[in-house]
Enzyme design. Structure first.
Site, PDB file in Angstrom:
ATOM      1  N   CYS A  43      38.495  36.676  38.964  1.00  0.00           N
ATOM      2  CA  CYS A  43      39.451  35.926  39.786  1.00  0.00           C
ATOM      3  C   CYS A  43      39.218  34.424  39.681  1.00  0.00           C
ATOM      4  CB  CYS A  43      39.309  36.387  41.242  1.00  0.00           C
ATOM      5  SG  CYS A  43      40.311  35.432  42.383  1.00  0.00           S
ATOM      6  N   CYS A  99      39.499  32.535  43.084  1.00  0.00           N
ATOM      7  CA  CYS A  99      38.354  32.685  43.991  1.00  0.00           C
ATOM      8  C   CYS A  99      37.132  31.926  43.483  1.00  0.00           C
ATOM      9  CB  CYS A  99      37.955  34.152  44.134  1.00  0.00           C
ATOM     10  SG  CYS A  99      39.311  35.316  44.064  1.00  0.00           S
ATOM     11  N   ASP A 100      36.827  32.061  42.201  1.00  0.00           N
ATOM     12  CA  ASP A 100      35.530  31.591  41.711  1.00  0.00           C
ATOM     13  C   ASP A 100      35.609  30.329  40.855  1.00  0.00           C
ATOM     14  OD1 ASP A 100      34.428  33.826  42.934  1.00  0.00           O
ATOM     15  OD2 ASP A 100      34.798  35.082  41.178  1.00  0.00           O
TER      16      ASP A 100
END
Ligand code: NAP
Length: 305
Positions: A131, A134-135
């Site tokens: 992701c 997200c990261d």
């Protein structure tokens, strides 16, 4: 009966099913094992959902959730673990308790496919990610690899580049699967694309340090120092509930439905990515609406459509 309709999965299909069901007078509950939004919520940018020229997945997900919550509540963090279907009802066992309902819409979507190479599992969360939204921010200023040649991989690569990373995309063939518009944009923003390349191994003691890449044409191998690996090679249907009760699946594990989103089992409907096909937010929403209104047929309600 606790609810007339249980919707399993809070992505675009489940959200839309909730809106249409409650507006049609159906007492419904939506269960989501997480915080809702599904894969939509972690999509960096959405440009093909009508009405929004460009919107982040999280923002669109928040808007949809607020829209549903205007009509009904959602049981977030409650995982549906088992379904038992009888002639008159469906019993649902969740991580919290049992419920009895009249119909179920399975809108459980898909999960990220894994590469299955050495180092992937061990270093997940330590430089291996599924992701970008997200990261990605953890890797600002660093060198990262994106694996995959579909729309998602290209969108993730562009997003990571825009977050300030040196991005290389590796694709196993000589032609991308992604739409041309994304290929063009990836080139414009400076994503380095390696074709005919297979990621053979991810190396690192505690965090990702390098990857081993194999050229599928000439078999040559090279090691590349890298800080992050974003795997974006497609999805797998989350079909465990469907399998349990004998819902008919296609060869790839997606649920087969008729045009009213009925499965082969009475009282069980399916909508969204779990049914395969185009797998777009707009199709998921449409299927959610159809499934919700079709369920009136087993709830003793007649919906004029
Ligand atoms: P996808 O379209 O199925 O593409 C998966 C990519 O990963 C393909 O390029 C495939 O290579 C590659 N791949 C699969 N297994 C691999 C492996 N073991 N090793 C290396 N590479 C592997 O998946 P997606 O990009 O996640 O998209 C899923 C669906 O959502 C699609 O229907 C897509 O159109 C849709 N989507 C649409 C949008 C949009 O319209 N804006 C955005 C995101 C997703 P090959 O090409 O060689 O098979």
């Amino acid at each position: 009966m606790d609810y007339e309709l249980a919707i399993v999965g809070g992505g675009p299909a489940g959200f839309t099913a909730g809106i249409y069901a409650t507006r049609a007078g159906i007492k419904a509950m939506l269960f989501d094992s997480g915080v809702g939004g599904g894969l939509m919520a972690i999509s960096p940018e959405i440009e093909n959902y009508p009405g929004f020229k460009s919107i982040s997945g999280m923002a669109l997900s928040d808007l949809m959730r607020e829209h549903v919550e205007k009509y009904m509540s959602i049981n977030f963090g409650e995982r549906v673990e088992k379904l038992e279907v009888s002639e008159d009802e469906v019993k649902i066992t969740t991580s919290n308790r049992d419920y009895t309902v009249g119909a179920v819409i399975i809108a459980t979507g898909t999960e990220h496919r894994k590469l299955g190479v050495n180092g992937e599992e061990k270093l997940q969360g330590m430089g291996v990610s599924y992701c970008a939204t997200c990261d990605g921010p953890f890797f600002k200023g660093k060198k990262v690899l994106v694996v995959g040649g579909g729309n998602s991989a290209l969108i993730e690569a562009i997003a990571l580049k825009n977050m300030g990373m040196d991005v290389t995309l590796v694709h196993r063939r000589d032609v991308l699967r992604a739409e041309e518009v994304y290929e063009k944009r990836a080139n414009e923003v400076g994503v380095n694309i390696l074709y005919n390349t297979h990621l053979d191994e991810i190396k690192g003691e505690n965090i990702v340090e390098s990857v081993v890449l194999k050229n599928t044409k000439d078999g040559s191998i090279k090691e590349m120092e890298i800080s992050g690996v974003f795997v974006s090679i497609g999805e797998m249907p989350q079909n465990q509930l469907a399998k349990q009760i004998g819902v008919r699946l296609d060869d790839n594990g997606y649920i087969k439905t008729d045009k009213n989103m009925r499965t082969n089992i009475k009282r069980i409907y399916a909508a969204g990515d779990i049914t395969g096909g185009l797998r777009q937010i707009v199709t998921a929403c449409a299927e959610g609406a159809i499934a919700a209104l079709a369920s009136t047929e087993v709830l003793g309600k007649i919906y004029p459509y």
